[in-house]
Structures are given as C-alpha cells and as structure tokens.
Design a protein around this motif. Sequence first.
Motif, PDB file in Angstrom:
ATOM      1  N   VAL A   1       0.852  -1.193   0.000  1.00  0.00           N
ATOM      2  CA  VAL A   1       0.000   0.000   0.000  1.00  0.00           C
ATOM      3  C   VAL A   1       0.883   1.237   0.000  1.00  0.00           C
ATOM      4  O   VAL A   1       1.777   1.378   0.840  1.00  0.00           O
ATOM      5  CB  VAL A   1      -0.935   0.025   1.220  1.00  0.00           C
ATOM      6  CG1 VAL A   1      -1.825   1.271   1.185  1.00  0.00           C
ATOM      7  CG2 VAL A   1      -1.786  -1.237   1.277  1.00  0.00           C
ATOM      8  N   GLY A   2       0.639   2.124  -0.952  1.00  0.00           N
ATOM      9  CA  GLY A   2       1.339   3.399  -0.996  1.00  0.00           C
ATOM     10  C   GLY A   2       0.517   4.479  -0.315  1.00  0.00           C
ATOM     11  O   GLY A   2      -0.087   4.259   0.735  1.00  0.00           O
ATOM     12  N   GLU A   3       0.474   5.634  -0.920  1.00  0.00           N
ATOM     13  CA  GLU A   3      -0.228   6.771  -0.322  1.00  0.00           C
ATOM     14  C   GLU A   3      -1.724   6.488  -0.187  1.00  0.00           C
ATOM     15  O   GLU A   3      -2.359   5.966  -1.099  1.00  0.00           O
ATOM     16  CB  GLU A   3      -0.011   8.006  -1.194  1.00  0.00           C
ATOM     17  CG  GLU A   3      -0.584   9.286  -0.635  1.00  0.00           C
ATOM     18  CD  GLU A   3      -0.234  10.480  -1.505  1.00  0.00           C
ATOM     19  OE1 GLU A   3       0.900  10.988  -1.374  1.00  0.00           O
ATOM     20  OE2 GLU A   3      -1.088  10.883  -2.326  1.00  0.00           O
ATOM     21  N   VAL A   4      -2.265   6.832   0.973  1.00  0.00           N
ATOM     22  CA  VAL A   4      -3.699   6.696   1.254  1.00  0.00           C
ATOM     23  C   VAL A   4      -4.265   8.083   1.531  1.00  0.00           C
ATOM     24  O   VAL A   4      -3.689   8.848   2.319  1.00  0.00           O
ATOM     25  CB  VAL A   4      -3.947   5.781   2.469  1.00  0.00           C
ATOM     26  CG1 VAL A   4      -5.431   5.742   2.823  1.00  0.00           C
ATOM     27  CG2 VAL A   4      -3.423   4.372   2.197  1.00  0.00           C
ATOM     28  N   ASN A   5      -5.380   8.401   0.894  1.00  0.00           N
ATOM     29  CA  ASN A   5      -6.020   9.704   1.084  1.00  0.00           C
ATOM     30  C   ASN A   5      -7.431   9.527   1.630  1.00  0.00           C
ATOM     31  O   ASN A   5      -8.193   8.683   1.140  1.00  0.00           O
ATOM     32  CB  ASN A   5      -6.093  10.470  -0.239  1.00  0.00           C
ATOM     33  CG  ASN A   5      -4.737  10.969  -0.693  1.00  0.00           C
ATOM     34  OD1 ASN A   5      -4.235  11.967  -0.188  1.00  0.00           O
ATOM     35  ND2 ASN A   5      -4.140  10.268  -1.647  1.00  0.00           N
ATOM     36  N   ILE A   6      -7.752  10.333   2.620  1.00  0.00           N
ATOM     37  CA  ILE A   6      -9.105  10.378   3.174  1.00  0.00           C
ATOM     38  C   ILE A   6      -9.599  11.817   3.111  1.00  0.00           C
ATOM     39  O   ILE A   6      -8.947  12.728   3.629  1.00  0.00           O
ATOM     40  CB  ILE A   6      -9.143   9.873   4.626  1.00  0.00           C
ATOM     41  CG1 ILE A   6      -8.739   8.400   4.683  1.00  0.00           C
ATOM     42  CG2 ILE A   6     -10.530  10.083   5.231  1.00  0.00           C
ATOM     43  CD1 ILE A   6      -8.688   7.827   6.086  1.00  0.00           C
TER      44      ILE A   6
END
Length: 393
Positions: free
Chosen positions: A288-293
């Motif tokens: 998993v790379g960048e996660v955005n919420i």
Amino acid sequence: MAPFWLSLWLITLSVHIAAGKTLCSTSSKCPSETPCCSQFGECGADMYCLGGCDPRSSFSLDSCLPAPVCKSKTYTWENLDNVANNTVYLGNATAHDWLSSGYPAVEDGNLLMTMPNATVGTLMSNNHYLWYGRISARIKTTRGQGVVSAFILMSDVQDEIDFEWVGSDLETVETNFYFQGVLNYTNGGSFAVANNTFENWHTYEIDWTPDAITWYVDGEAKRTLPKDATWNATSNQYMYPQTPSRLQMSIWPAGTPDTPEGTVEWAGGLIDWNNEDMQKHGYYYVTVGEVNIECYEPPSSANITGYTATIYTDYAGLDTSVQGTNKSTTLKSDTIVDDVSASERKPSPDHASSAEFAVSNAASNPVTAPQITCLSRALLPIVLVALAAFTFF
C-alpha cells in the motif's frame, strides 16, 4: 464475493476470541457484565466497546464508546509510529490514526500487509469515521489462489462498501456493498483492471455521498450506485450504506481447509503455502502506498450537537439514528488487560517496521485454522454453517 466481515472475523479472532463467550445479535443483546457486541457477534467489555461495537446488539445504545469523527488526511508509510496495536488501543484517536492486527511492516516507504505461513493475515483500520467522503489508495494486491486483498468502508452497524481482489485473478477487481450486513448477491460487480494488479500500482477510490457511491480505478469510474436504486418496497426503506464508517485494509486467507467450499471456490482454491512469495519472502503480502481520506459534511438533516464524535440514538441503525457529539471516545481505565499478556506479546524493532520481523514473530506465535476452531467452538460452527449456505460471485 465473500462479505468482508468474514475477513475481520478471521484476522481478529486470533487475539480477541476465546471459548465460552456470549453470542449476540439484534434479537439477543449482550448482558450487562459483557455489554458490548463486536462485529463478530460476540459479547465483551473494554476494547469490545471501541471500533466495531454494534450498538443494536449491545446491552444498551451507550454501551459502545462514541466513534471519533473523520479527519481529512494523506497518509504515507515511512514508519508505523501512527499505528497502534488493537490489543492496547484505548480509544485515544489523537495519539494514533490506525489500529493494526496481524503483521504490518514498512518497506521502501510503503506499507506491507503480510500473511506469514498458516496465519490469518493483517488488518489495518483507520480509527476515524467518515460520514460520507472520498477514500483512495495506491495498491499492489497480493497474488496466489485462496488469498484475498481488501480495501473497504465498514460501519459499526455493518454498512459496507468494498473493493476486493482474489489473488488468483490479477486482472479483475470486485466491488460490493451491504446494508446493515444483509447479504444480497445482486449487489456485487466485477471489473477489468488494465495491468497485473500484483506487479503494477493502481489507484482505487470510493466516492460516497448521501445520493450515490462511485468506485474508481486509476481515475476511471467503473461503477456508480444511486441511492434510489437500493429502495426495498418490502421493508419500505433504502438499503443503502448511510452510517459513519471507517476505512479498513487487509490481506486474509479465504482458501483454507476449514473454510466453506463456496468460499474456497470463489477465492480460486486452497492456499499454497509454498508458492514463490512464501519461498522468497516468507509471507504473502499486499503493498500500500499513499492513502487519502477526504471527509464530506454530514447530511444536512443530521442531528449535530458536537463535533468530535458520533453516537447512535436509536436501534434503527440509519443515518437518522446518528448524532454528532462531543462525548469522550476513550475507555475510562488505562490498565485494560487482554487475553495476551505483556510477557507473551513479542515487541518489534522500530514498531514492526521490518518485514523480516513479521516472519519471525509469526513463526514464534503461529495461528492456524485448527487453532482458530479451538478458540471459539461456539462461534465457528454458526459462522461456517451460515457461510456454507451462501453463493459467492
């Protein structure tokens, strides 16, 4: 497609579930001494009352702790300092944003969710709840028959919005949704992904509003579900995910000898614990790379009396049941004792930041399918019998 609560049940079972626990449901609520009903249908106290506690099946609506509200943020993975082990988390959402169970690690600035030999994988849960919003992540899935990757939204009353990938099919992503855990096999849909999902980065995104859900792959809308399409004339309601939900990511074993045949078939067969990734690394893994919420505003009709947490005010489990509040999200005690003693819990170097540690820790503390059966003899037959009756996509 198998419902994601199965993966939650398998992964967390190794830590939380012991034989002899009281089962719970909306028709059989928890007793006062173990007031909180987990998402696995089992009563408990303390940490059972945090994320995943279902107020509809608990002793009372206020048995479950308030859920921390959404926080818009971009996550990267230089280390796991922002991750708390779920066995020691007490509800302080300002100290950590993520809870983990299993064997998370970091490598080259990415999160690895690993599944060493004969374990039940890794689950990562964000501890802030979206009440509508947009989530996205760059992901390389796992590979191999019987192994599943998941990226979902899950509410405490089991509203659910899914992306899932079966490791035997690296050119397809599956989407699904559930309303209060009600199984409906017309809800799913599968879509082609341009390149191998294990070898190549892809960005997966869920945009969830009060009116529609849209699933995106690499910026392309693959599916849109209007709320209007979920109207159920029999129950006279929209069977649409509508309650505060948290982002959860996992790798989990669907292809085990003790898993119902339909689940194994859906997952592509039994897991090969000697495949090339096991031989090279000692584990299956999701990268998993960048996660955005991105948090959206609550519904315009929402009952908002505070801005730090949400609670349920009735047993219907609908968006109209939810209230914004400023009540505390933390347990009163700071000395909660769980089933794994401090002497048995092996600490990791640099907060489990090495994948090698995941393998060594799993080797010294393996959890196999037969052990899981022994851990919850009362719960396992109920879950497996129910699953055996299901038809999977």
